[in-house]
Design an enzyme around this catalytic site. Structure first.
Site, PDB file in Angstrom:
ATOM      1  N   LYS A  47     107.369 100.755  70.586  1.00  0.00           N
ATOM      2  CA  LYS A  47     107.099 102.093  69.262  1.00  0.00           C
ATOM      3  C   LYS A  47     106.359 101.264  68.538  1.00  0.00           C
ATOM      4  O   LYS A  47     106.287 101.900  67.121  1.00  0.00           O
ATOM      5  CB  LYS A  47     108.776 103.061  69.037  1.00  0.00           C
ATOM      6  CG  LYS A  47     108.956 103.197  69.588  1.00  0.00           C
ATOM      7  CD  LYS A  47     108.559 103.890  71.113  1.00  0.00           C
ATOM      8  CE  LYS A  47     108.063 104.153  71.133  1.00  0.00           C
ATOM      9  NZ  LYS A  47     107.549 105.701  72.818  1.00  0.00           N
ATOM     10  N   THR A  51     100.547 101.672  73.357  1.00  0.00           N
ATOM     11  CA  THR A  51      99.840 103.032  74.105  1.00  0.00           C
ATOM     12  C   THR A  51      98.393 103.014  73.640  1.00  0.00           C
ATOM     13  O   THR A  51      97.247 103.021  74.114  1.00  0.00           O
ATOM     14  CB  THR A  51     100.758 104.065  73.837  1.00  0.00           C
ATOM     15  OG1 THR A  51     101.597 103.700  73.690  1.00  0.00           O
ATOM     16  CG2 THR A  51      99.991 105.735  75.421  1.00  0.00           C
ATOM     17  N   HIS A 100     107.110  93.945  76.268  1.00  0.00           N
ATOM     18  CA  HIS A 100     107.153  94.644  74.918  1.00  0.00           C
ATOM     19  C   HIS A 100     107.976  92.668  75.115  1.00  0.00           C
ATOM     20  O   HIS A 100     109.320  92.650  74.385  1.00  0.00           O
ATOM     21  CB  HIS A 100     108.792  94.696  75.167  1.00  0.00           C
ATOM     22  CG  HIS A 100     107.696  96.862  74.974  1.00  0.00           C
ATOM     23  ND1 HIS A 100     106.873  96.956  74.286  1.00  0.00           N
ATOM     24  CD2 HIS A 100     108.024  97.673  75.715  1.00  0.00           C
ATOM     25  CE1 HIS A 100     106.506  98.250  74.244  1.00  0.00           C
ATOM     26  NE2 HIS A 100     107.663  98.758  74.961  1.00  0.00           N
ATOM     27  N   SER A 127     110.759 105.882  65.571  1.00  0.00           N
ATOM     28  CA  SER A 127     110.212 106.400  66.425  1.00  0.00           C
ATOM     29  C   SER A 127     110.613 105.778  67.904  1.00  0.00           C
ATOM     30  O   SER A 127     111.130 106.924  68.678  1.00  0.00           O
ATOM     31  CB  SER A 127     108.777 105.725  66.831  1.00  0.00           C
ATOM     32  OG  SER A 127     108.216 105.680  67.675  1.00  0.00           O
ATOM     33  N   TYR A 184     100.485  97.830  63.108  1.00  0.00           N
ATOM     34  CA  TYR A 184      99.991  99.356  63.735  1.00  0.00           C
ATOM     35  C   TYR A 184      99.685 100.112  61.709  1.00  0.00           C
ATOM     36  O   TYR A 184      98.402 101.366  61.799  1.00  0.00           O
ATOM     37  CB  TYR A 184     101.301  99.857  63.823  1.00  0.00           C
ATOM     38  CG  TYR A 184     101.347 101.904  63.920  1.00  0.00           C
ATOM     39  CD1 TYR A 184     100.716 101.813  65.144  1.00  0.00           C
ATOM     40  CD2 TYR A 184     101.401 102.034  62.822  1.00  0.00           C
ATOM     41  CE1 TYR A 184     101.363 103.611  65.215  1.00  0.00           C
ATOM     42  CE2 TYR A 184     101.421 103.142  63.070  1.00  0.00           C
ATOM     43  CZ  TYR A 184     101.221 104.585  64.134  1.00  0.00           C
ATOM     44  OH  TYR A 184     101.791 105.945  63.947  1.00  0.00           O
ATOM     45  N   MET A 228      94.628 111.946  71.555  1.00  0.00           N
ATOM     46  CA  MET A 228      95.445 110.854  72.752  1.00  0.00           C
ATOM     47  C   MET A 228      96.773 112.472  72.915  1.00  0.00           C
ATOM     48  O   MET A 228      97.395 112.251  73.157  1.00  0.00           O
ATOM     49  CB  MET A 228      96.392 109.932  71.495  1.00  0.00           C
ATOM     50  CG  MET A 228      95.144 109.129  72.830  1.00  0.00           C
ATOM     51  SD  MET A 228      95.666 107.393  72.073  1.00  0.00           S
ATOM     52  CE  MET A 228      97.236 107.116  72.264  1.00  0.00           C
TER      53      MET A 228
HETATM   54  S1  PPS Z   1     106.498 101.606  73.720  1.00  0.00           S
HETATM   55  O1  PPS Z   1     106.632 103.471  74.870  1.00  0.00           O
HETATM   56  O2  PPS Z   1     106.566 101.774  72.817  1.00  0.00           O
HETATM   57  O3  PPS Z   1     105.390 102.125  74.463  1.00  0.00           O
HETATM   58  O4  PPS Z   1     105.720 102.939  73.100  1.00  0.00           O
HETATM   59  P1  PPS Z   1     104.301 103.000  71.692  1.00  0.00           P
HETATM   60  O5  PPS Z   1     103.173 103.102  72.357  1.00  0.00           O
HETATM   61  O6  PPS Z   1     104.203 101.528  71.280  1.00  0.00           O
HETATM   62  O7  PPS Z   1     104.333 103.271  70.582  1.00  0.00           O
HETATM   63  C1  PPS Z   1     104.685 104.679  70.256  1.00  0.00           C
HETATM   64  C2  PPS Z   1     104.413 105.473  67.923  1.00  0.00           C
HETATM   65  O8  PPS Z   1     102.694 105.235  68.350  1.00  0.00           O
HETATM   66  C3  PPS Z   1     102.295 106.470  67.871  1.00  0.00           C
HETATM   67  N1  PPS Z   1     100.723 106.410  68.531  1.00  0.00           N
HETATM   68  C4  PPS Z   1     100.024 106.854  67.707  1.00  0.00           C
HETATM   69  N2  PPS Z   1      99.505 106.013  66.422  1.00  0.00           N
HETATM   70  C5  PPS Z   1      98.365 106.547  66.095  1.00  0.00           C
HETATM   71  N3  PPS Z   1      97.510 106.488  66.313  1.00  0.00           N
HETATM   72  C6  PPS Z   1      97.059 106.412  67.603  1.00  0.00           C
HETATM   73  N4  PPS Z   1      96.523 106.725  68.807  1.00  0.00           N
HETATM   74  C7  PPS Z   1      98.793 106.942  68.114  1.00  0.00           C
HETATM   75  N5  PPS Z   1      98.984 106.877  69.659  1.00  0.00           N
HETATM   76  C8  PPS Z   1     100.455 106.434  69.621  1.00  0.00           C
HETATM   77  C9  PPS Z   1     103.237 107.100  68.736  1.00  0.00           C
HETATM   78  O9  PPS Z   1     103.017 108.836  67.658  1.00  0.00           O
HETATM   79  C10 PPS Z   1     104.555 107.126  68.379  1.00  0.00           C
HETATM   80  O10 PPS Z   1     104.199 106.939  67.216  1.00  0.00           O
HETATM   81  P2  PPS Z   1     106.003 108.017  66.404  1.00  0.00           P
HETATM   82  O11 PPS Z   1     105.517 107.504  64.918  1.00  0.00           O
HETATM   83  O12 PPS Z   1     106.575 108.363  66.793  1.00  0.00           O
HETATM   84  O13 PPS Z   1     104.489 109.119  66.115  1.00  0.00           O
END
Ligand code: PPS
Length: 290
Positions: A47, A51, A100, A127, A184, A228
């Site tokens: 999280k 992605t 991870h 998250s 991030y 996204m």
């Molecule tokens: S995982 O399941 O571990 O692969 O998740 P991961 O992708 O690492 O983390 C998901 C969180 O990243 C946010 N996210 C983004 N934030 C900003 N910009 C973009 N483009 C973006 N894409 C994914 C996603 O919303 C999750 O955070 P939260 O706080 O839950 O919204």
């Protein structure tokens, strides 16, 4: 009456809690994957922005083309511990691989590259809570509360283990030539700059592509939170419709909507204790409560 505390369910492999839907054999084989010189790993604690960076590297590699309908980012940039070593070994080089794993468990090759994205633990746990509640087949935690999950997180009793151990393991290697350590929050503050940083780290051929404004603008546009978030139904089909979306809020500071004073104090204490003697607090100087 006190409601009984709920805990997510996990499978176990080599001391790690892992999502129940992950084949244990794949997790096990992923650990012994033989990393190759042209491999590029995207490494995070869950999280923390995986992605987002999976999409950035995919688009960089495909000259700014967004992921086409019908392609799955998790097969294009697969999760090593989910698909296993054979799947990854069979991919064409250069490979882009999600993991991870903490540093000592990540398959190592001196000529491979490792992009590590860190996120502050307060937003991470929020998250991670929605993620764990949402993927019922992985965790059977649909009725779990944030209170329940917070207790597991602060004890390190979640998949991939303790947040701080993970962060420390990679922070120690932040200056290695083959590691790009970013946050991030910094990516959110200046996404253009970090797309360049990532391209530069991957190599001059990637950086050169960004001289083409069309490529650069396409990457910026299609990897924005808005794009996204709109596109996610194409590649996150596992999630039941009634659950919180995978690309959820993408905010810094959403934790303030979830934390009691007591939780702020407990996670701040753990943060201070675990990171004592390091500069990790400087990564989030304005964000982490004292
Ligand atoms: S995982 O399941 O571990 O692969 O998740 P991961 O992708 O690492 O983390 C998901 C969180 O990243 C946010 N996210 C983004 N934030 C900003 N910009 C973009 N483009 C973006 N894409 C994914 C996603 O919303 C999750 O955070 P939260 O706080 O839950 O919204």
């Amino acid at each position: 009456m006190n409601q009984q505390r709920q805990k997510p369910h996990y499978s176990m492999c080599r001391g790690f809690r892992i999502p129940m839907g992950f084949p244990v054999t794949c997790f096990e084989s992923g650990l012994s994957y033989n990393a190759q010189p042209e491999d590029n790993f995207i490494v995070t604690y869950p999280k923390c922005g995986t992605t987002w960076v999976q999409h950035i590297v995919w688009m960089l590699h495909h000259d700014g083309e967004p992921l086409p309908v019908g392609k799955d980012i998790n097969l294009e940039v697969p999760h090593l511990e989910e698909v296993g070593a054979d799947f990854v070994a069979a991919m064409a080089s250069p490979r882009f691989i999600k993991t991870h794993l903490p540093y000592s468990f990540t398959p190592y090759c001196a000529d491979a590259k490792y992009i590590y994205i860190a996120r502050n633990p307060f937003d991470c746990v929020v998250s991670f809570y929605y993620h764990t509640k949402g993927f019922v087949k992985h965790y059977n935690f649909a009725e779990g509360t944030f209170n329940d999950f917070f207790e597991c997180f602060i004890e390190g009793e979640v998949d991939w283990g303790d947040y701080f151990e993970h962060l420390l393991s990679w922070y120690d290697h932040r200056q290695d030539d083959n590691v790009l350590f970013i946050t991030y929050e910094a990516m959110k503050a200046d996404t253009s700059n970090y797309i360049r940083e990532i391209a530069n780290f991957l190599g001059s051929s990637y950086l050169d592509k960004l001289n083409n404004a069309e490529i650069f603008n396409s990457i910026l546009k299609h990897t924005s939170f808005t794009s996204m978030s709109q596109d996610q139904s194409r590649w996150s089909s596992q999630r039941p419709k009634e659950m919180t979306p995978f690309i959820r809020k993408g905010e810094i500071g959403d934790w303030k909507n979830h934390f009691s004073e007591d939780k702020i104090a407990r996670l701040s204490d753990k943060f201070r204790n675990k990171t004592a003697g390091t500069d990790i607090a400087m990564l989030w100087a304005d964000l982490i409560p004292n």
